[in-house]
Motif scaffolding. Sequence first.
Motif, PDB file in Angstrom:
ATOM      1  N   SER A   1       4.182  -9.480 -12.040  1.00 48.39           N
ATOM      2  CA  SER A   1       3.787  -7.874 -11.989  1.00 48.39           C
ATOM      3  C   SER A   1       2.267  -7.810 -11.197  1.00 48.39           C
ATOM      4  O   SER A   1       2.118  -7.045 -10.564  1.00 48.39           O
ATOM      5  CB  SER A   1       3.563  -7.350 -13.437  1.00 48.39           C
ATOM      6  OG  SER A   1       2.557  -8.144 -14.107  1.00 48.39           O
TER       7      SER A   1
ATOM      8  N   ALA B   1       1.037   6.727  -6.393  1.00 45.73           N
ATOM      9  CA  ALA B   1       0.144   5.431  -5.836  1.00 45.73           C
ATOM     10  C   ALA B   1      -0.890   5.714  -4.651  1.00 45.73           C
ATOM     11  O   ALA B   1      -1.729   5.513  -4.307  1.00 45.73           O
ATOM     12  CB  ALA B   1       0.839   4.135  -5.830  1.00 45.73           C
TER      13      ALA B   1
ATOM     14  N   TRP C   1       3.266  -7.727  -7.683  1.00 50.18           N
ATOM     15  CA  TRP C   1       3.736  -6.417  -7.067  1.00 50.18           C
ATOM     16  C   TRP C   1       2.885  -5.410  -7.059  1.00 50.18           C
ATOM     17  O   TRP C   1       2.901  -4.680  -6.202  1.00 50.18           O
ATOM     18  CB  TRP C   1       4.922  -5.859  -7.850  1.00 50.18           C
ATOM     19  CG  TRP C   1       6.156  -6.869  -7.658  1.00 50.18           C
ATOM     20  CD1 TRP C   1       6.783  -7.777  -8.568  1.00 50.18           C
ATOM     21  CD2 TRP C   1       6.928  -6.886  -6.338  1.00 50.18           C
ATOM     22  NE1 TRP C   1       7.902  -8.517  -7.893  1.00 50.18           N
ATOM     23  CE2 TRP C   1       7.799  -7.909  -6.790  1.00 50.18           C
ATOM     24  CE3 TRP C   1       6.842  -6.324  -5.334  1.00 50.18           C
ATOM     25  CZ2 TRP C   1       8.735  -8.166  -5.625  1.00 50.18           C
ATOM     26  CZ3 TRP C   1       7.592  -6.702  -4.330  1.00 50.18           C
ATOM     27  CH2 TRP C   1       8.545  -7.555  -4.311  1.00 50.18           C
ATOM     28  N   TRP C   2       1.705  -5.399  -8.021  1.00 47.72           N
ATOM     29  CA  TRP C   2       0.557  -4.549  -7.811  1.00 47.72           C
ATOM     30  C   TRP C   2      -0.309  -4.740  -6.546  1.00 47.72           C
ATOM     31  O   TRP C   2      -0.393  -3.569  -6.076  1.00 47.72           O
ATOM     32  CB  TRP C   2      -0.170  -4.667  -8.848  1.00 47.72           C
ATOM     33  CG  TRP C   2       0.013  -3.988 -10.289  1.00 47.72           C
ATOM     34  CD1 TRP C   2       0.441  -4.506 -11.384  1.00 47.72           C
ATOM     35  CD2 TRP C   2      -0.254  -2.723 -10.427  1.00 47.72           C
ATOM     36  NE1 TRP C   2       0.714  -3.566 -12.310  1.00 47.72           N
ATOM     37  CE2 TRP C   2       0.395  -2.495 -11.854  1.00 47.72           C
ATOM     38  CE3 TRP C   2      -0.316  -1.483  -9.915  1.00 47.72           C
ATOM     39  CZ2 TRP C   2       0.399  -1.163 -12.376  1.00 47.72           C
ATOM     40  CZ3 TRP C   2      -0.265  -0.417 -10.236  1.00 47.72           C
ATOM     41  CH2 TRP C   2      -0.101  -0.110 -11.811  1.00 47.72           C
TER      42      TRP C   2
ATOM     43  N   VAL D   1       1.158  -6.000  -3.724  1.00 49.40           N
ATOM     44  CA  VAL D   1       2.108  -5.417  -2.717  1.00 49.40           C
ATOM     45  C   VAL D   1       2.031  -4.004  -2.543  1.00 49.40           C
ATOM     46  O   VAL D   1       1.937  -3.390  -1.538  1.00 49.40           O
ATOM     47  CB  VAL D   1       3.443  -6.079  -2.813  1.00 49.40           C
ATOM     48  CG1 VAL D   1       4.360  -5.217  -1.766  1.00 49.40           C
ATOM     49  CG2 VAL D   1       3.494  -7.470  -2.595  1.00 49.40           C
ATOM     50  N   ILE D   2       2.232  -3.389  -3.660  1.00 47.99           N
ATOM     51  CA  ILE D   2       2.308  -2.026  -3.654  1.00 47.99           C
ATOM     52  C   ILE D   2       0.826  -1.406  -3.558  1.00 47.99           C
ATOM     53  O   ILE D   2       0.804  -0.302  -2.883  1.00 47.99           O
ATOM     54  CB  ILE D   2       2.739  -1.299  -5.099  1.00 47.99           C
ATOM     55  CG1 ILE D   2       4.248  -1.681  -5.263  1.00 47.99           C
ATOM     56  CG2 ILE D   2       2.320   0.008  -5.197  1.00 47.99           C
ATOM     57  CD1 ILE D   2       4.634  -1.255  -6.766  1.00 47.99           C
TER      58      ILE D   2
ATOM     59  N   ILE E   1       0.545  -1.603   0.502  1.00 45.51           N
ATOM     60  CA  ILE E   1       1.145  -0.459   1.243  1.00 45.51           C
ATOM     61  C   ILE E   1       0.749   0.747   0.870  1.00 45.51           C
ATOM     62  O   ILE E   1       0.462   1.702   2.098  1.00 45.51           O
ATOM     63  CB  ILE E   1       2.751  -0.608   0.790  1.00 45.51           C
ATOM     64  CG1 ILE E   1       3.423  -2.026   1.246  1.00 45.51           C
ATOM     65  CG2 ILE E   1       3.594   0.546   1.377  1.00 45.51           C
ATOM     66  CD1 ILE E   1       4.790  -2.202   0.565  1.00 45.51           C
ATOM     67  N   ALA E   2       0.235   1.068  -0.351  1.00 45.78           N
ATOM     68  CA  ALA E   2      -0.497   2.434  -0.715  1.00 45.78           C
ATOM     69  C   ALA E   2      -1.720   2.617  -0.232  1.00 45.78           C
ATOM     70  O   ALA E   2      -1.916   3.713   0.664  1.00 45.78           O
ATOM     71  CB  ALA E   2      -0.354   2.570  -2.167  1.00 45.78           C
TER      72      ALA E   2
ATOM     73  N   ALA F   1      -3.280   3.332  -7.414  1.00 40.21           N
ATOM     74  CA  ALA F   1      -1.880   3.115  -8.277  1.00 40.21           C
ATOM     75  C   ALA F   1      -2.368   3.065  -9.962  1.00 40.21           C
ATOM     76  O   ALA F   1      -1.769   3.742 -10.623  1.00 40.21           O
ATOM     77  CB  ALA F   1      -1.397   1.846  -8.018  1.00 40.21           C
TER      78      ALA F   1
ATOM     79  N   PHE G   1       5.456   5.305  -6.511  1.00 36.59           N
ATOM     80  CA  PHE G   1       5.004   5.025  -5.057  1.00 36.59           C
ATOM     81  C   PHE G   1       4.155   6.169  -4.458  1.00 36.59           C
ATOM     82  O   PHE G   1       2.845   5.636  -3.983  1.00 36.59           O
ATOM     83  CB  PHE G   1       5.872   4.413  -4.239  1.00 36.59           C
ATOM     84  CG  PHE G   1       5.467   4.105  -2.997  1.00 36.59           C
ATOM     85  CD1 PHE G   1       4.783   2.762  -2.808  1.00 36.59           C
ATOM     86  CD2 PHE G   1       5.628   4.776  -1.663  1.00 36.59           C
ATOM     87  CE1 PHE G   1       4.045   2.326  -1.565  1.00 36.59           C
ATOM     88  CE2 PHE G   1       5.224   4.300  -0.510  1.00 36.59           C
ATOM     89  CZ  PHE G   1       4.455   2.874  -0.371  1.00 36.59           C
TER      90      PHE G   1
END
Length: 86
Positions: free
Chosen positions: A6, A68, A9-10, A12-13, A16-17, A44, A65
Amino acid sequence: MLEEYSWFWWIVIGLIAGAIAKLIMPGKDPGGCFVTILLGIAGALLAGFLGKAVGWYDEGEGAGFIAAIVGALIILGIYRMVLKKR
């Protein structure tokens, strides 16, 4: 097993955000890519916290998303206001 990744992914997101927020609000900000990732992750988290406070998300559910990105825009705006006052 999903919870083990997790944090990945935080990031990565968040990347991108933060990058999308930077494209929406272009400008000269110190910090580069690292600060962009941190702003995205903070955005996020902010979106998730606010979403839970108003009842959009259940406990244990993260922000979407788009939320975020909105959170990253808010954090970026605050970041710029703080730096502008210096």
